[in-house]
Design an enzyme around this catalytic site. Structure first.
Site, PDB file in Angstrom:
ATOM      1  N   HIS A  45       0.749  -1.307  -0.082  1.00 16.76           N
ATOM      2  CA  HIS A  45       0.007  -0.166  -0.055  1.00 16.76           C
ATOM      3  C   HIS A  45       0.846   1.257   0.127  1.00 16.76           C
ATOM      4  O   HIS A  45       2.101   1.220   0.258  1.00 16.76           O
ATOM      5  CB  HIS A  45      -0.943  -0.037   1.150  1.00 16.76           C
ATOM      6  CG  HIS A  45      -0.211   0.029   2.462  1.00 16.76           C
ATOM      7  ND1 HIS A  45       0.132  -0.979   3.241  1.00 16.76           N
ATOM      8  CD2 HIS A  45       0.252   1.440   3.219  1.00 16.76           C
ATOM      9  CE1 HIS A  45       0.721  -0.410   4.404  1.00 16.76           C
ATOM     10  NE2 HIS A  45       0.863   0.992   4.141  1.00 16.76           N
ATOM     11  N   HIS A 206       5.290   6.368  -1.327  1.00 21.35           N
ATOM     12  CA  HIS A 206       6.108   5.165  -1.863  1.00 21.35           C
ATOM     13  C   HIS A 206       5.032   3.704  -1.363  1.00 21.35           C
ATOM     14  O   HIS A 206       4.446   4.013  -0.518  1.00 21.35           O
ATOM     15  CB  HIS A 206       7.515   5.256  -0.946  1.00 21.35           C
ATOM     16  CG  HIS A 206       7.499   5.162   0.653  1.00 21.35           C
ATOM     17  ND1 HIS A 206       7.073   5.884   1.230  1.00 21.35           N
ATOM     18  CD2 HIS A 206       7.464   3.908   1.324  1.00 21.35           C
ATOM     19  CE1 HIS A 206       7.125   5.623   2.486  1.00 21.35           C
ATOM     20  NE2 HIS A 206       7.321   4.560   2.591  1.00 21.35           N
TER      21      HIS A 206
END
EC number: 3.1.4.58
Length: 262
Positions: A45, A206
């Site tokens: 995620h 990220h």
């Protein structure tokens, strides 16, 4: 309860980056039984906001705040104007040093209509700003009778946080990253209005791949950094944010507490 707000890429995106990671040194080490702490496929995620520990009784306040943030994002007045994207800068030599440790240093969104290969800019390099079309959801565009311009993202490039036993390898994001930042800002604004504490550190979009620490040699980590810098994944639309509860531990688990369309 320990909470965070995240984007979860579609299955095909997760499959693509997972297959790529399998071919890296972290993937080879994991296949050989080395505990490089690969992130599980079902929990890959991108964190929009880390809320942290919240009393159970405040969960409705968090839900309401996220609902307002999502509604605000879908409102034309909150989407007025344009988003800014960056042209990729000239590639730097690899393996990198400090520039590979911060997603903000390499992340170079590109115009969706003219995608470019992601690169890692030299430290301090200036990227030319260009103005793209407004990012408008399909529902909002339909109401206005306009053709939608859907915000799109893809996983691209990568780098490292930390050194030694704190080494973390990640994949970055490319595309309409400014739209992602606007969603994160909306979430944080509504949490603040609801007086719900959250981590105020700047967004560094990220996706964590692994936490190998010192289980890989420095040469192996540097080799993976070189490979990650050239990674490009498939596009996907910015469509949903999710409220998650984490249960820390040697084998952390996660519960999905709600989701909101974007």
């Amino acid at each position: 309860m320990r909470l965070f707000v995240a984007l979860y890429p579609p299955t095909e995106v997760v499959t693509h980056v997972g297959a790529y990671a399998d071919r890296l040194r972290i993937g080879q080490a994991a296949a050989d039984g080395v505990n490089v702490r690969r992130a599980s496929a079902d929990n890959l995620h991108v964190t929009l906001a880390f809320i942290g520990d919240v009393e159970d009784g405040r969960l409705p306040d968090v839900r309401d705040a996220l609902g307002r943030a999502a509604q605000g994002w879908r409102t034309p007045s909150r989407r007025r104007g344009t988003t800014r994207t960056r042209r990729p800068a000239r590639p730097a030599e690899l393996p990198g040093s400090a520039e590979l440790s911060r997603p903000a240093d390499w992340s170079c969104p590109v115009e969706p209509a003219r995608p470019a290969e992601p690169v890692v800019p030299e430290p301090g390099a200036e990227a030319d700003l260009v103005v793209s079309e407004p990012v408008v959801s399909e529902a909002v565009a339909a109401e206005a009778g306009a053709a939608p311009v859907v915000a799109r993202l893809r996983l691209a490039g990568g780098g490292r946080f930390g050194r030694g036993r704190f080494t973390v390898l990640w994949v970055g994001l490319d595309g309409d990253v400014d739209a992602l930042a606007l969603v994160s800002d909306a979430v944080r604004t509504e949490l603040r209005r609801a007086r719900v504490p959250y981590d105020r550190r700047p967004l560094r979009p990220h996706l964590t791949l692994a936490r190998p620490g010192e289980r890989l040699t420095r040469a192996a980590v540097n080799a993976d950094l070189v490979e990650l810098a050239g990674y490009v994944g498939p596009w996907w639309p910015l469509a949903e944010m999710v409220l998650m509860r984490s249960h820390p531990g040697p084998r952390p688990t996660y519960d999905r507490l709600g989701s909101w369309p974007l």
